[in-house]
Design a protein around this motif. Sequence first.
Motif: not given
Length: 516
Positions: A268-278, A461-469, A471-478
């Motif tokens: 919807f284009g609405v930005t909510l705050p992040e609630n978790f960071r690994m 989940l562990l691999i994704v968490s380490l990658l997100r720690e 840097g941005s996982m989205r930018e990596r996948v992009a």
Amino acid sequence: MTGVTSISFLLFFAVLFLVYYGLPGKLRWGVLLAGSLFFYTACAVPYTIVYLLASVLTVYPAARYFAKADEAAREAGGSATEAEKRKKRVLILALAVNFGILATLKYRNLLFQPLQLLGVGEGVSLPALAAPLGISFYTLQITGYLLDCYWGTCKAEKNPGRLLLFTCYFPQMVSGPISRYDALSGTLFAPNRFDTERTARGVQRILWGFFLKLVISERLAVIVNAVYDAPETYTGLYVWAAAFAFILQLYTDFSGCMDIVLGVSECFGVTLPENFRMPFLACTTQEFWQRWHITLGTWLKDYIMYPVLKSDLWYRMGTGIRKRWGKSLSRKIPTWAGLLILWTAMGVWHGNDWKYVIGEGFWFWLLIVGGQICAPLFDKGIALFHINRASWYWKWVQRLRTFVCFAVGMIFFRADSLRQSFAMIRNGLLRWNTAILTGGLWELGLSKKDGAVLVLGLFLLLIVSLLRENGSMRERVARWPLPVRWAVWYLLFFAVLVTGFYGPSCDMSGFIYAQF
């Protein structure tokens, strides 16, 4: 429509999405308001919306009054003492109404339990009262807005409909996150245009949330429920296996819900705050709570702890301690006392039982304050054994220690009562049972196939968490080639579709934090 993983919710989201972008931009926030009110009445006891409206109808005029009083004081150019007194009386009244509703509907048992332990009202049960959907979340959210308006850090909203949408915006009614008005209003009320790339990212995040919930969390729930439903049967290592499984279940459940909620909002284009960071990569308990349920911790610090530390009472406390015990303790003891209030509030917020106050509150306060007190002793031990604080192995030792400490606290969260919490800890320490190491795990309800899927899911989940720690996982996948990106998302989609846990014990629409 009972939860954000139900088919009915997905259909509701799809219809609302089409209506939202099918109408002119200036009407779109109204679409979200209508959809949010429909969602509330579909998911909650309908008449409880009266409580939500009562909160809005007390906070709205109070915030407008603060704005007018501040403007009048600036125009008068004189003393604002009398105006501040009137503002404070209005603030206290609005807070009393909102927290009075919350306490009456959710926390009566917390006050009644100690009386029953003393023999007062023993055997008497309090009448059940239906509470509004997400009352703990929206009460903190609208109270934060009220206090920001009182302090003059937020401009009071003139349109009551917009304040109502801020309070009951449907994705965050389930389990949060707790938003700030000045941060959310910019996108919530904006005439957001349809964006293909943004919608695709939102759907991808929703898919990841489904994976965490249906592939991982629901399988862990089988192990957890089996042990906690028969605490006298499963002792020793079973207790600790269930304790560790539960915090992974809670994380994948709550974090998965947040991914779905934030993904829906992103569409919807609405930005909510992040609630978790690994959070499980945290090295200390304090750091863990800076990564876990971030918006709740931030709210409690900004609206409870910091105002307390700045109060006249705490200033006088620091002055008295400085005269008697010196400057160092005059800073530490008031801070520890402020932390005690914060962690007590954390425990109370989580439920109407003293098990939350002990496990969610006092336990983590003790770990943080005890760690600060014992820091010099720990430093000597590290120097004695020549431990390199920057080494990778020491970081993982710290992470494991934090993981275990969190698991102990969450025993109180998951157990049925305070009594059962202590009994399970005793059974885990004194009634040693190692049968789980020789095939006993498969007696808890999971097949070996489900166990293999669970292990693979946790490894991913562990691999994704380490990658997100790192840097941005989205930018990596992009940056991956388009065919690779689509292959990954299709694999994840079919993983959810094929291996999602839809067994008879699965509550695929319910989330643990939805009870708050």
